[in-house]
Structure formats: structure tokens, C-alpha cells
Design a protein around this motif. Structure first.
Motif, PDB file in Angstrom:
ATOM      1  N   UNK A  55      -9.490   4.469   1.780  1.00 21.88           N
ATOM      2  CA  UNK A  55      -9.280   5.121   3.075  1.00 21.88           C
ATOM      3  C   UNK A  55      -8.986   4.100   4.163  1.00 21.88           C
ATOM      4  N   UNK A  56      -9.686   2.972   4.143  1.00 22.69           N
ATOM      5  CA  UNK A  56      -9.439   1.927   5.130  1.00 22.69           C
ATOM      6  C   UNK A  56      -8.028   1.354   4.978  1.00 22.69           C
ATOM      7  N   UNK A  57      -7.608   1.113   3.739  1.00 24.41           N
ATOM      8  CA  UNK A  57      -6.257   0.595   3.510  1.00 24.41           C
ATOM      9  C   UNK A  57      -5.217   1.574   4.035  1.00 24.41           C
ATOM     10  N   UNK A  58      -5.422   2.865   3.780  1.00 28.87           N
ATOM     11  CA  UNK A  58      -4.476   3.879   4.256  1.00 28.87           C
ATOM     12  C   UNK A  58      -4.469   3.946   5.772  1.00 28.87           C
ATOM     13  N   UNK A  59      -5.638   3.834   6.394  1.00 28.80           N
ATOM     14  CA  UNK A  59      -5.727   3.889   7.854  1.00 28.80           C
ATOM     15  C   UNK A  59      -4.977   2.721   8.496  1.00 28.80           C
ATOM     16  N   UNK A  60      -5.174   1.521   7.943  1.00 33.99           N
ATOM     17  CA  UNK A  60      -4.449   0.362   8.464  1.00 33.99           C
ATOM     18  C   UNK A  60      -2.948   0.557   8.275  1.00 33.99           C
ATOM     19  N   UNK A  61      -2.567   1.110   7.113  1.00 33.68           N
ATOM     20  CA  UNK A  61      -1.158   1.341   6.844  1.00 33.68           C
ATOM     21  C   UNK A  61      -0.498   2.276   7.842  1.00 33.68           C
ATOM     22  N   UNK A  62      -1.253   3.213   8.380  1.00 37.87           N
ATOM     23  CA  UNK A  62      -0.704   4.148   9.361  1.00 37.87           C
ATOM     24  C   UNK A  62      -0.528   3.507  10.739  1.00 37.87           C
ATOM     25  N   UNK A  63      -1.220   2.404  10.986  1.00 35.16           N
ATOM     26  CA  UNK A  63      -1.214   1.829  12.333  1.00 35.16           C
ATOM     27  C   UNK A  63      -0.288   0.628  12.483  1.00 35.16           C
ATOM     28  N   UNK A  64       0.000  -0.081  11.396  1.00 37.35           N
ATOM     29  CA  UNK A  64       0.835  -1.285  11.533  1.00 37.35           C
ATOM     30  C   UNK A  64       2.291  -0.883  11.741  1.00 37.35           C
ATOM     31  N   UNK A  65       2.955  -1.593  12.632  1.00 39.97           N
ATOM     32  CA  UNK A  65       4.338  -1.254  12.953  1.00 39.97           C
ATOM     33  C   UNK A  65       5.349  -2.066  12.147  1.00 39.97           C
ATOM     34  N   UNK A  66       5.021  -3.316  11.861  1.00 42.06           N
ATOM     35  CA  UNK A  66       5.967  -4.166  11.134  1.00 42.06           C
ATOM     36  C   UNK A  66       5.385  -4.732   9.849  1.00 42.06           C
ATOM     37  N   UNK A  67       4.089  -4.723   9.704  1.00 40.06           N
ATOM     38  CA  UNK A  67       3.450  -5.332   8.529  1.00 40.06           C
ATOM     39  C   UNK A  67       3.461  -4.374   7.342  1.00 40.06           C
ATOM     40  N   UNK A  68       3.247  -4.947   6.155  1.00 40.01           N
ATOM     41  CA  UNK A  68       3.237  -4.188   4.897  1.00 40.01           C
ATOM     42  C   UNK A  68       1.895  -4.427   4.207  1.00 40.01           C
ATOM     43  N   UNK A  69       1.276  -3.350   3.708  1.00 38.80           N
ATOM     44  CA  UNK A  69       0.017  -3.471   2.961  1.00 38.80           C
ATOM     45  C   UNK A  69       0.298  -4.212   1.656  1.00 38.80           C
ATOM     46  N   UNK A  70      -0.520  -5.212   1.345  1.00 38.50           N
ATOM     47  CA  UNK A  70      -0.273  -6.057   0.176  1.00 38.50           C
ATOM     48  C   UNK A  70      -1.580  -6.348  -0.555  1.00 38.50           C
ATOM     49  N   UNK A  71      -1.470  -7.083  -1.667  1.00 39.07           N
ATOM     50  CA  UNK A  71      -2.639  -7.554  -2.397  1.00 39.07           C
ATOM     51  C   UNK A  71      -3.550  -6.446  -2.889  1.00 39.07           C
TER      52      UNK A  71
END
Length: 315
Positions: A55-71
Motif C-alpha cells: 500500500x505504501x509503494x502504491x501511495x508513493x507511486x500515485x504522488x511522484x510526478x517524474x520518478x518511477x517505483x523501482x527495486x
């Protein structure tokens, strides 16, 4: 990939207008995951710890404008096992873009400086994540062979066709990168029938140990008790030592049925295997952690079996 924002009922505050009176009136019934995303308390409180990390990974993914979820965070979103419980969300940027100063990073977020091609980025359900091959590569390169092995094992079990040859072509081709040797080793050690991170870590420790006397190590080894009765064990060493790795969930009373019934079945199975003349070793996570003397209990159990009993000829 599952639609995690929908599954968790994630709410983006920046998309809520003042006209949404019901939400603002009940906002106290939600938990803040990031400064811009909340989750209903009722949902969050019902989640297991590993799902809270998703859930935390998904939440961060919704907020970043240019970054990509990795690792590891990307692996969690892809529903790929990771070894570590570290909830940190790792981020990458494409086309040479870089993150701001570390002092500007939100808590629980880590920006990494690695080249990332837009070809290695996938956008699903509003989340931008690294592709599965790039995700596996980064985990092994950043966190080591064992972490990489756990995730690669799980990927190979989930998706047919992810052979060592396929993964080598996807993960090792192209320009040099830091950690390439770790990625290569993780692929070489991987198998397609590891049932859990516990088994992957145990196998890694056995393979990397200096134990003498191990001639064969067969994951999911078959033991034929009679013409109509056969069992599979997590590891079969020299066709004689049967090793079973038990995770915490096995006796939780729900995953495999009622606890007392499960214990009876496990005991009957263990006795049947021992009656074939084989040595039976049962271990769990606690047997993979070094003891006060630095020795790993699982390896000590296997070493004792190898040293104190000559390998019989079975058949």
C-alpha cells in the motif's frame, strides 16, 4: 499487476474538492500514507504487514510526478516475493533526470542514481514502475545475490518461460552496470520450483556453505514410500536427508486447515519418510539466523547428519 490503488481504496487528496463534503467530514477515519494520499483506517487495520508495504509503494507511486517505483517496492507491486521487510520505496528517474537534494525526500523514500531507459518503464493503474526484468536486476545489483535470488526464484515459479537463458538475455545484456556479477550469480543459482523465500534462502545457505559430503541437493525431492504413496520434501540431500522448511503461516490454523489436524498429518508424513531409512530435519526461519557462535543452526543440523551417519544405499 493488481489494481492496488483500487484494492486499498487509496484516496488522493489533491483530487478532492471542497465540494466533497462527505470525504472532508470523515477524513479523520483515514490514515495518511504520504502527504497526498490517505487510506481508510478500516482497510489499513485489516492488512497484513506485507500488504501495508504494498500500500505504501502504491501511495508513493500515485504522488511522484517524474520518478518511477523501482527495486523491492516495484517487486511488491508486481506481486513478486522480496526477502527484506524494509518498507523503503526506491525510486529511479529516466533520461538523465535526477532527484532533488536528499533533505527534500519524504520519509520512507530513497532516490537512486542509475541509468533507466524509458523502455524499462511500465505504467499500470496510474503507477509507473520498472519492468519485471529491470526490477529483478536492480534488486540483485543493489541488495545482493540472496535478495536477488529470492525474487528471481519467485518470478520463475510464477511465469513460465522465465528460464535462466531468458533472464540472462534480459538482465545482463547491454552496457556494464554496478552489481552485474551479483545479478549473474543470482540467475545461475535460481530454480523454477522454489515454494517460498524461506526455501530460497535455505537453499542459498546450503549451496554457499563449506559443508563436506553433500553430493546432490534436490529441491522438491520425491520420496516414494510405496507404489501408492509418495511425498515431496523441500530438499533431499544425497537422496537420504529430507529437509522441510516450515514458515510461520503453516500452523496458523487457516492456511492449511486446523492446527491440530495439520500437526497430525505432518507427523504421519514425517514418520512415513523416516520409515524409509531417511534422516528427517525440520527447520524454520529461526534456523537460518547465526547463533551466538556464528554458526547457522540449519547447517549444523545437516553437518551433524552427514558426519554421524554414513549415507546408506536406499532402494
Amino acid at each position: 499487476m493488481e489494481n492496488w490503488p483500487q484494492t486499498f481504496g487509496l484516496i488522493e487528496l489533491r483530487k478532492k474538492t471542497q465540494a466533497d463534503h462527505d470525504f472532508w467530514h470523515n477524513k479523520e477515519a483515514c490514515r495518511l500514507l504520504t502527504p497526498e494520499v490517505v487510506i481508510p483506517d478500516e482497510i489499513y487495520d485489516s492488512l497484513e504487514e506485507w500488504k501495508r508495504r504494498v500500500a505504501m509503494a502504491a501511495a508513493v507511486g500515485l504522488t511522484v510526478d517524474t520518478a518511477i517505483i523501482a527495486g523491492r517496492a516495484a517487486a511488491r507491486l508486481w506481486d513478486i516475493n522480496v526477502l527484506s521487510d524494509d518498507p523503503t520505496v526506491e525510486l529511479l528517474h529516466t533520461d538523465g533526470k535526477q532527484a532533488g537534494a536528499r533533505s527534500t525526500w519524504p520519509p520512507g523514500v530513497h532516490h537512486r542514481r542509475n541509468h533507466l531507459s524509458s523502455d524499462d518503464v511500465v505504467t499500470i493503474h496510474g503507477l509507473r514502475v520498472t519492468s519485471i526484468p529491470r526490477t529483478l536486476r536492480d534488486i540483485a545489483a543493489w541488495h545482493g545475490v540472496l535478495d536477488g535470488l529470492v525474487s528471481i526464484d519467485n518470478t520463475r515459479k510464477k511465469w513460465e518461460g522465465t528460464t535462466q537463458e531468458y533472464l540472462s538475455g534480459k538482465l545482463l545484456s547491454g552496457a556494464q552496470f554496478a552489481g552485474k556479477a551479483r545479478v549473474r550469480e543470482a540467475i545461475a543459482l535460481s530454480i523454477s520450483n522454489s515454494a517460498s523465500p524461506l526455501e530460497s534462502k535455505a537453499r542459498y545457505l546450503i549451496l554457499k556453505s563449506d559443508l563436506t559430503g553433500i553430493e546432490t541437493l534436490e529441491p522438491q525431492g520425491e520420496i516414494i514410500v510405496s507404489p501408492v504413496e509418495e511425498y515431496y520434501v523441500d530438499f533431499l540431500i544425497n537422496d537420504w536427508i529430507a529437509v522441510e522448511m516450515d514458515g510461520y503461516f503453516k500452523l496458523d490454523g487457516t492456511s492449511f486447515g486446523k492446527t491440530d489436524e495439520m500437526l497430525r498429518k505432518e507427523r504421519a508424513r514425517e514418520v512415513a519418510i523416516q520409515n524409509t531409512g531417511r534422516r528427517f530435519i525440520r527447520a524454520g526461519w529461526e534456523h537460518l539466523r547465526p547463533g551466538w557462535d556464528g554458526r547457522i543452526p540449519l547447517l549444523t543440523l545437516i553437518d551433524d547428519a552427514l558426519r554421524t551417519h554414513p549415507v546408506p544405499v536406499l532402494g
